[in-house]
Enzyme design. Sequence first.
Site, PDB file in Angstrom:
ATOM      1  N   GLY A   1       0.797  -1.227   0.000  1.00 42.72           N
ATOM      2  CA  GLY A   1       0.000   0.000   0.000  1.00 42.72           C
ATOM      3  C   GLY A   1       0.823   1.267   0.000  1.00 42.72           C
ATOM      4  N   SER A   2       0.550   2.190  -0.914  1.00 43.08           N
ATOM      5  CA  SER A   2       1.419   3.356  -1.041  1.00 43.08           C
ATOM      6  C   SER A   2       0.882   4.314  -2.105  1.00 43.08           C
ATOM      7  CB  SER A   2       2.831   2.895  -1.407  1.00 43.08           C
ATOM      8  OG  SER A   2       2.771   1.876  -2.391  1.00 43.08           O
ATOM      9  N   ARG A   3       1.779   5.187  -2.608  1.00 40.30           N
ATOM     10  CA  ARG A   3       1.365   6.190  -3.595  1.00 40.30           C
ATOM     11  C   ARG A   3       2.509   6.494  -4.554  1.00 40.30           C
ATOM     12  NH1 ARG A   3       0.084  12.004  -1.193  1.00 40.30           N
ATOM     13  NH2 ARG A   3       1.316  13.165  -2.701  1.00 40.30           N
TER      14      ARG A   3
END
Length: 232
Positions: free
Chosen positions: A189-191
């Site tokens: 999970g991240s950007r």
Amino acid sequence: MSIVNSIRAQIPPVHPEGYPFIGGFALVTLLFFWLWSPLGWIALVLTIWCALFFRNPVRVTPVRDDLVVSPADGRISMVTPVVPPAELGLGDKPLLRISIFMSVFNCHVNRAPVGGRIEKIVYTPGKFINAELDKASEDNERNAMVISTPSGQIGVVQIAGLIARRIVSFVRVGQTLATGERFGLIRFGSRLDVFLPEGSKALVSVGQTAIAGETVLADFRQGDGGRTYRAD
């Protein structure tokens, strides 16, 4: 084609970065089945999820100068002009930033948004706040990369999040990337932020689903002529 081969063709390969995690989940699953089977079934579901997280599917990338494709699977969370991070060295004027948020259910292999030469890679340690927050681009752990193209320099920033605690890069300064080529991943999970040259216009909107290596974020050339595709 046999049924087995048909099923196998629908299952994407797993990236080698995921082998230790999947192996660990599998061992725990066996232990839980030995201790108490209901726990084993729960662990089996988590093992399958882990394998899906590290999936490394083939993508069909549109190939043409001046196209910018999504570097990540996920949801377009922000499309706005902002001053790029200082470590990118792209100046102090606002540039169009397109942010893609990756949930724990997305494929987390990252792909080059453009073809070009890597001019800079800068790792910055930091916090692990929610990657959807705007301030995450300044406060969180991140890995920034600048790619030089005939249309200008493109900034790409991998940003860690609440769960993501490990940014992995497969590339080095001076290396030439093809559009859609795998360059790294972020675990759990991240950007991803993409900074486009001055005057760029986005072809995506907030809330839209993006597919790494396939969804076109921007097109610096008028029209759509001369576009070809490459599977990788």
